[in-house]
Motif scaffolding. Structure first.
Motif, short mmCIF file in Angstrom:
data_model
loop_
_atom_site.label_atom_id
_atom_site.label_comp_id
_atom_site.label_asym_id
_atom_site.label_seq_id
_atom_site.Cartn_x
_atom_site.Cartn_y
_atom_site.Cartn_z
N PHE A 183 18.68 -62.10 -16.85
CA PHE A 183 19.59 -61.12 -15.51
C PHE A 183 18.11 -60.64 -13.94
N PRO A 184 19.00 -61.87 -13.39
CA PRO A 184 17.84 -60.73 -12.55
C PRO A 184 17.76 -59.77 -11.95
N ALA A 185 18.89 -59.58 -11.68
CA ALA A 185 18.65 -57.86 -11.12
C ALA A 185 17.21 -57.10 -11.29
N ASN A 186 16.77 -57.10 -13.07
CA ASN A 186 15.92 -56.73 -13.95
C ASN A 186 14.69 -57.40 -14.19
N CYS A 187 14.86 -58.57 -14.20
CA CYS A 187 13.97 -60.33 -14.46
C CYS A 187 14.04 -59.88 -15.67
N LEU A 188 14.79 -59.07 -16.94
CA LEU A 188 15.20 -59.54 -18.24
C LEU A 188 15.32 -60.98 -18.78
N VAL A 189 14.95 -61.38 -19.92
CA VAL A 189 15.17 -62.20 -19.64
C VAL A 189 15.45 -63.19 -21.83
N ILE A 190 16.73 -63.09 -22.42
CA ILE A 190 16.81 -63.13 -22.99
C ILE A 190 16.93 -64.73 -24.10
N THR A 191 16.17 -64.91 -24.69
CA THR A 191 15.59 -66.35 -25.28
C THR A 191 16.44 -66.45 -26.69
N SER A 192 16.46 -65.75 -27.56
CA SER A 192 17.00 -66.22 -28.84
C SER A 192 18.15 -64.86 -29.40
N GLY A 224 26.08 -80.42 -21.90
CA GLY A 224 27.02 -80.03 -22.65
C GLY A 224 26.08 -79.86 -23.94
N LYS A 225 25.05 -79.33 -23.59
CA LYS A 225 24.01 -78.40 -24.80
C LYS A 225 23.86 -77.08 -24.37
N VAL A 226 23.45 -76.76 -25.27
CA VAL A 226 23.77 -74.97 -25.44
C VAL A 226 22.21 -74.50 -24.16
N ARG A 227 22.50 -73.56 -23.44
CA ARG A 227 20.45 -73.26 -22.77
C ARG A 227 20.15 -72.68 -23.92
N ASP A 228 18.77 -72.35 -23.42
CA ASP A 228 17.80 -71.41 -24.23
C ASP A 228 17.58 -69.84 -23.30
N ALA A 249 27.45 -69.02 -35.42
CA ALA A 249 26.01 -69.77 -34.45
C ALA A 249 26.15 -69.98 -33.43
N LYS A 250 26.90 -70.94 -33.09
CA LYS A 250 27.11 -72.22 -32.25
C LYS A 250 28.33 -71.23 -31.14
N ILE A 251 29.37 -70.45 -31.26
CA ILE A 251 29.63 -70.00 -30.52
C ILE A 251 29.75 -68.64 -30.12
N ILE A 252 28.21 -68.31 -30.70
CA ILE A 252 27.46 -67.02 -30.61
C ILE A 252 26.61 -67.33 -29.44
N ARG A 253 25.96 -68.20 -29.82
CA ARG A 253 25.05 -68.87 -28.79
C ARG A 253 25.26 -69.80 -27.83
N ALA A 254 25.94 -70.61 -27.66
CA ALA A 254 26.80 -70.78 -26.27
C ALA A 254 27.78 -69.94 -24.94
N SER A 255 28.45 -68.88 -25.40
CA SER A 255 29.13 -67.60 -24.76
C SER A 255 28.09 -66.82 -24.40
N VAL A 256 26.67 -66.58 -24.76
CA VAL A 256 25.58 -65.90 -24.18
C VAL A 256 24.91 -66.72 -23.12
N PHE A 257 24.33 -68.08 -23.86
CA PHE A 257 23.22 -68.68 -22.78
C PHE A 257 23.73 -69.53 -21.94
N GLY A 258 25.52 -70.36 -22.72
CA GLY A 258 25.84 -70.73 -21.68
C GLY A 258 25.84 -72.33 -22.08
N ILE A 259 26.43 -73.38 -21.34
CA ILE A 259 26.15 -74.72 -21.23
C ILE A 259 25.49 -75.85 -20.52
N ASP A 260 25.03 -76.51 -20.60
CA ASP A 260 23.96 -77.14 -19.52
C ASP A 260 25.47 -78.62 -18.57
N ASP A 261 24.66 -78.88 -18.25
CA ASP A 261 25.11 -80.46 -18.04
C ASP A 261 25.57 -81.45 -18.79
#
Length: 226
Positions: free
Chosen positions: A138-147, A130-134, A116-128
């Protein structure tokens, strides 16, 4: 037009049919629609991944998404949501690519324990911090994946199935041994506590008996003297 609303076409206008990916795994041109739902909604996809030690798994993932239009009054901003013809297929491909890239760098045991942590971190990225973002935008079409939810993880080949079964059995054995050790330690603690209480009671009884013996001759002498 942001609805729900009644839309009447002018003589020179026509609807543009949307052709979106659908099914599991995602296939193009499965869903035909005239309106684009802004969400919140979810979609499910099945992807095949491979770990660094060549264990192949089939993951069924569910993504929550919505379109986030900053200024609905701006035609330029609102039209962004149509800039990607198949936003479902595009998002699923982007997410799958990130997950495959991250999983390819870890071994099967690590992925099994921290999937779960590996997948979430790979998609959402890590902030400054060291926590996984939420969120993953996609700026091109304003789409947001939340979970992201891992609904299932099934081995593709027999070797991986055997490794998974062995890993599960090992985890069960470790848990069982830990519980047995905890129970044994607690039993030993209670036994030692009971022995300590018994020893204290024995010492107290001996002290009482000794005090009674010392007091008895004195009392007899006083009685004879009187």
């Amino acid at each position: 037009m942001f609805g729900p609303d009644l839309v009447m076409l002018e003589p020179d206008e026509q609807f543009t049919q949307l052709s979106l990916s659908g099914g599991k795994p995602k296939k193009p041109n499965v869903i035909k629609a005239l309106c684009l739902l802004l969400g919140p909604d979810f979609c499910t996809d099945i992807i095949t991944i491979e770990t660094s030690d060549h264990a192949r798994l089939s993951l069924q993932l569910s993504y929550n998404w919505h379109f986030e239009v900053a200024d609905k009054g701006s035609e330029k901003e609102a039209s962004k949501i149509f800039s990607v013809p198949d936003f479902v297929g595009d998002a699923c491909k982007a997410i799958a690519s990130r997950i495959r890239g991250a999983v390819a760098g870890v071994q099967f045991d690590d992925f099994h324990k921290n999937s779960a942590k590996i997948i979430r971190a790979s998609v959402f990225g890590i902030d400054d911090k060291g926590k996984v973002r939420d969120r993953f935008a996609f700026p091109a079409n304003c789409l947001v994946i939340t979970s992201i939810d891992i609904q299932s993880a099934e081995p593709v080949d027999q070797r991986t199935r055997d490794a998974l079964q062995k890993s599960v059995q090992l985890a069960i054995e470790i848990t069982t041994n830990s519980q047995e050790a905890t129970a044994r330690h607690e039993a030993e603690r209670l036994e030692q506590k009971a022995k300590g209480a018994l020893e204290r009671q024995k010492i107290t009884d001996e002290a009482e008996a000794e005090r009674a013996r010392k007091e008895a001759p004195g009392a007899a002498g006083q009685q004879c003297g009187s």
